[in-house]
Design a protein around this motif. Structure first.
Motif, short mmCIF file in Angstrom:
data_model
loop_
_atom_site.label_atom_id
_atom_site.label_comp_id
_atom_site.label_asym_id
_atom_site.label_seq_id
_atom_site.Cartn_x
_atom_site.Cartn_y
_atom_site.Cartn_z
N ASN A 271 7.38 1.84 -17.05
CA ASN A 271 6.80 2.48 -18.22
C ASN A 271 5.84 1.58 -19.00
OD1 ASN A 271 8.51 0.69 -19.54
ND2 ASN A 271 10.11 2.25 -19.80
N GLY A 272 5.69 0.38 -18.62
CA GLY A 272 4.76 -0.50 -19.31
C GLY A 272 5.26 -0.98 -20.65
N ALA A 273 6.54 -0.83 -20.92
CA ALA A 273 7.08 -1.26 -22.22
C ALA A 273 7.14 -2.77 -22.35
CB ALA A 273 8.47 -0.66 -22.41
N VAL A 274 7.09 -3.44 -21.22
CA VAL A 274 7.23 -4.91 -21.25
C VAL A 274 5.95 -5.53 -20.72
CG1 VAL A 274 8.50 -6.88 -20.32
CG2 VAL A 274 9.74 -4.81 -20.99
N SER A 275 5.42 -6.48 -21.51
CA SER A 275 4.24 -7.22 -21.05
C SER A 275 4.64 -8.24 -19.99
CB SER A 275 3.59 -7.94 -22.22
OG SER A 275 2.59 -8.84 -21.74
N GLY A 384 -4.13 -12.10 -16.37
CA GLY A 384 -3.04 -11.87 -17.34
C GLY A 384 -1.72 -11.63 -16.65
N SER A 385 -1.38 -12.51 -15.70
CA SER A 385 -0.19 -12.26 -14.88
C SER A 385 0.40 -13.57 -14.39
CB SER A 385 -0.56 -11.38 -13.68
OG SER A 385 0.48 -11.35 -12.72
N GLY A 386 1.65 -13.51 -14.01
CA GLY A 386 2.28 -14.61 -13.28
C GLY A 386 2.49 -14.16 -11.85
N GLY A 399 0.51 -7.30 -12.62
CA GLY A 399 -0.64 -7.05 -13.47
C GLY A 399 -0.31 -6.11 -14.63
N LYS A 400 -1.35 -5.87 -15.40
CA LYS A 400 -1.17 -5.03 -16.58
C LYS A 400 -0.78 -3.63 -16.16
CE LYS A 400 -3.58 -3.79 -20.86
NZ LYS A 400 -4.85 -3.93 -21.63
N TYR A 401 0.10 -3.01 -16.93
CA TYR A 401 0.58 -1.66 -16.62
C TYR A 401 -0.36 -0.66 -17.31
CZ TYR A 401 3.70 2.30 -15.92
OH TYR A 401 4.23 3.53 -15.53
N TYR A 402 -1.14 -0.02 -16.49
CA TYR A 402 -2.02 1.02 -17.00
C TYR A 402 -1.37 2.37 -16.72
CZ TYR A 402 -5.83 -2.34 -17.59
OH TYR A 402 -6.64 -3.38 -18.00
N ILE A 403 -1.46 3.24 -17.68
CA ILE A 403 -0.83 4.56 -17.51
C ILE A 403 -1.80 5.56 -16.85
CG2 ILE A 403 0.80 4.25 -19.40
CD1 ILE A 403 -1.09 6.01 -21.11
N LYS A 404 -3.04 5.09 -16.66
CA LYS A 404 -4.00 5.94 -15.98
C LYS A 404 -5.09 5.06 -15.40
CE LYS A 404 -6.56 6.87 -20.24
NZ LYS A 404 -7.08 7.93 -21.15
N ARG A 405 -6.00 5.64 -14.64
CA ARG A 405 -7.03 4.83 -14.03
C ARG A 405 -7.84 4.12 -15.09
NH1 ARG A 405 -11.48 9.25 -11.74
NH2 ARG A 405 -11.98 10.20 -13.73
N TYR A 406 -8.45 3.05 -14.73
CA TYR A 406 -9.16 2.22 -15.70
C TYR A 406 -10.40 1.63 -15.08
CZ TYR A 406 -6.92 -1.73 -13.30
OH TYR A 406 -6.51 -2.61 -12.35
N ASP A 411 -7.32 -6.00 -13.48
CA ASP A 411 -6.16 -6.79 -13.92
C ASP A 411 -4.90 -5.95 -13.98
OD1 ASP A 411 -6.84 -5.18 -16.02
OD2 ASP A 411 -6.80 -6.79 -17.53
N GLY A 412 -4.99 -4.73 -13.46
CA GLY A 412 -3.78 -3.90 -13.41
C GLY A 412 -2.94 -4.23 -12.19
N ILE A 413 -1.85 -3.49 -12.03
CA ILE A 413 -1.01 -3.63 -10.84
C ILE A 413 -1.88 -3.28 -9.65
CG2 ILE A 413 1.02 -2.75 -9.65
CD1 ILE A 413 2.16 -2.08 -12.47
N PHE A 414 -1.88 -4.15 -8.67
CA PHE A 414 -2.84 -4.01 -7.59
C PHE A 414 -2.18 -4.22 -6.24
CE2 PHE A 414 -6.30 -6.08 -4.99
CZ PHE A 414 -6.99 -4.93 -4.73
N TRP A 415 -2.58 -3.33 -5.27
CA TRP A 415 -2.13 -3.49 -3.88
C TRP A 415 -3.34 -3.16 -3.02
CZ3 TRP A 415 2.15 -5.70 -2.17
CH2 TRP A 415 2.48 -5.59 -0.79
#
Ligand SMILES: [Ca+2]
Length: 448
Positions: A271-275, A384-386, A399-406, A411-415
Motif C-alpha cells: 500500500n505504500g504506507a512505508v517509505s 531513493g532505495s536500498g 523503489g518508491k511505491y507509486y499507486i499509478k503509472r508515473y 525510481d519506482g518499483i522496477f522489474w
C-alpha cells in the motif's frame, strides 16, 4: 661354715681334757687364752692365786696362770676367727638396721599424721626408702617426703583450677544448649514451611506437569516459517523464528497458504504506507509493519539464509492485474562485514530473470552507504532505495511505491523483464507501477 668348724671344736675339746688342771678353770678362761695370749707370755710356770675381792666367807676367785705354750693350730682356725668376725660384723649391721628402721618408722608415722591427704602408696614408698637407708639418710627421706608434699600441693591446686574451669564450661554448655534449642525451633519452623511449599508444588505438578513433560516436542526452535508445519499453523500470520540459537528470536510474517506454504516473507509492498528510502542502519535492522509494507532487515535475512539453502520467490502484480513470479533456487545474503552481498541463481518463473544478470554478487547500498558499481555517484541516493545496486539496476523492488503509472526518473518499483516494459521510453512515456510485491524464502528441501 658349721661343717668346717665341727672338727676344730672336737680338737679343742680333746686339748682341754689333756691339760692337767681343774676343768672349771680351763673352761672359764678358754676364750681368754685364745684372745689374749700375748698378755701371758711373761709366765714361766703354772700358778694358782686369788684374784678379785673375796666374799664374807673368804671364798675368793682364783686365777690360774699357765706357762708359755705354743700350740700349732690347723689353718682352719683362721677361718674360724674370720667367721667369728663376720658374725660380729653382721650382728652389728643388723642392730644398726633395726635401729634405723625404728627411727624411720617413727618419722613416717609423724609425717602421715601431719599430711591428712597422704596415700598408702606414698607411705610404703617412704618406708621402702628408709629400710634401704642408714640412719644418716633420714634427712634425705624428709626431703623426698617434702618434695612429694609439694607435688601433691601443686596437683591439688591444679585439680582446683580444673574444677573451676569445668564449672565455667558447664555454665557455657548450658547456655549453648539453650541457644541450640532456640535454633532447632527456628529450623523446625522453616522446614515445616518449606515442606508445605514443596507439598503444594508437588500437588500442582501432579496435575500440570504431565503436559510439561510432552512440551519439549513442541519447544524445538523454529528456524523459519517452514518449521511450523503442523496443521494448526497453516494460517498466514506473524510467527516467531530462531534461525540461529546463538542469536535472538524475532518475529516474521509467514505465508502458510501460497504454493505449499512455509514461506518466510522478507519484503512486502502492498500500500505504500512505508517509505523505503531508508538508511543503512534501518535496512540492517528492518522497518515497516509485518502485516503491511516492511523490510525484514538485512541481519535477519542473513541469519535465515546462512543455515539452510533457501529458495527465493518474488511475486509481482501490477495495477493492471497482471501477476507474475520469479523463483531462484539459490538465495543467500552475506553478513554486514561483507556489505550484505547478494548471491542468487537458478531462475525459474514467469516474470523473467531481471535479478541474476546484474545483481548477483552485488553489495547492498543505501543513500548513506555507497557500495554500488557506479563510480560517479550513489545509486541508492539517485533512486531513493536500498538495494544490491550495480551500475545501477535491472530490478529494484525497494523503489518508491507509486499507486499509478508515473513519468520521469524511474525510481519506482522496477522489474526490467516485465512484459511490455521495454516500450517505456524516457522521458516521454509513462512508467509502470506495481501494486504488490512480495519477496519470500523457503528451504530448498521443503516438502509441502
Ligand atoms: Ca557509487
Amino acid at each position: 661354715m658349721l661343717r668346717n668348724m665341727r672338727p676344730i671344736l672336737a680338737w679343742m675339746s680333746a686339748l682341754l681334757v689333756a691339760v692337767p688342771l681343774g676343768l672349771e678353770a680351763a673352761v672359764s678362761g678358754a676364750t681368754g687364752v685364745l684372745g689374749k695370749s700375748s698378755e701371758l707370755e711373761s709366765c714361766s710356770q703354772v700358778k694358782l692365786r686369788p684374784a678379785g675381792q673375796c666374799g664374807d666367807e673368804e671364798e675368793c676367785p682364783y686365777q690360774i696362770t699357765l706357762p708359755p705354750m705354743t700350740i700349732q693350730l690347723p689353718k682352719q682356725f683362721r677361718l674360724l676367727e674370720k667367721t667369728m668376725k663376720e658374725l660380729q660384723s653382721l650382728k652389728e649391721t643388723v642392730r644398726q638396721l633395726r635401729s634405723a628402721c625404728l627411727e624411720c618408722g617413727q618419722q613416717a608415722d609423724e609425717s602421715i599424721r601431719r599430711d591428712t591427704s597422704e596415700t598408702p602408696t606414698k607411705k610404703d614408698h617412704g618406708r621402702g626408702d628408709s629400710s634401704r637407708s642408714a640412719p644418716s639418710n633420714s634427712s634425705s627421706s624428709n626431703d623426698v617426703i617434702q618434695e612429694m608434699q609439694t607435688k601433691m600441693s601443686r596437683m591439688s591446686n591444679s585439680l582446683k583450677n580444673a574444677r573451676n574451669q569445668i564449672n565455667t564450661m558447664q555454665v557455657k554448655l548450658d547456655m549453648m544448649n539453650g541457644l541450640s534449642q532456640n535454633v532447632e525451633e527456628v529450623v523446625d519452623r522453616r522446614v515445616a514451611n518449606l515442606t508445605g511449599v514443596i507439598n503444594k508444588l508437588s500437588s500442582t505438578c501432579s496435575t500440570e506437569c504431565a503436559a510439561a513433560r510432552s512440551a519439549p516436542q513442541y519447544m524445538i526452535a523454529h528456524r523459519d516459517c517452514s518449521d511450523y508445519s503442523d496443521l494448526k499453523h497453516r494460517i498466514n500470520g506473524v510467527y516467531s523464528v530462531t534461525p540461529d540459537v546463538r542469536n535472538d528470536t524475532f518475529e516474521v510474517f509467514c505465508d502458510m497458504e501460497s504454493y505449499g506454504g512455509g514461506w518466510t516473507v522478507v519484503q512486502r509492498r502492498v500500500n505504500g504506507a512505508v517509505s523505503f528510502n531508508r538508511t543503512w542502519a534501518e535496512y540492517k535492522k528492518g522497518f515497516g509493519d509485518l502485516q503491511g509494507d516492511f523490510w525484514l532487515g538485512n541481519d535477519k535475512i542473513h541469519l535465515l539464509t546462512k543455515t539452510k539453502d533457501m529458495v527465493l520467490r518474488i511475486e509481482l502484480e501490477d495495477f493492471l492485474g497482471v501477476r507474475e513470479y520469479a523463483k531462484y533456487d539459490q538465495f543467500y545474503v552475506s553478513n554486514e562485514f561483507l556489505n550484505y552481498r547478494l548471491s542468487l541463481n537458478g531462475y525459474s518463473g514467469t516474470a523473467g530473470d531481471a535479478m541474476h544478470p546484474k545483481h548477483d554478487q552485488k553489495f547492498f547500498t543505501t543513500h548513506d552507504k555507497d557500495n554500488d558499481m557506479y563510480p560517479s555517484g550513489n545509486c541508492g541516493t539517485y533512486y531513493g532505495s536500498g538495494w544490491w545496486f550495480n551500475t545501477c539496476m535491472s530490478a529494484n523492488l525497494n523503489g518508491k511505491y507509486y499507486i499509478k503509472r508515473y513519468k520521469g526518473k524511474r525510481d519506482g518499483i522496477f522489474w526490467s523483464t516485465w512484459h511490455n516494459i521495454t516500450s517505456e521510453y524516457y522521458p516521454t512515456n509513462y512508467r509502470r507501477a506495481f501494486k504488490t510485491v512480495t519477496m519470500m524464502i523457503r528451504p530448498k528441501t521443503y516438502a509441502p
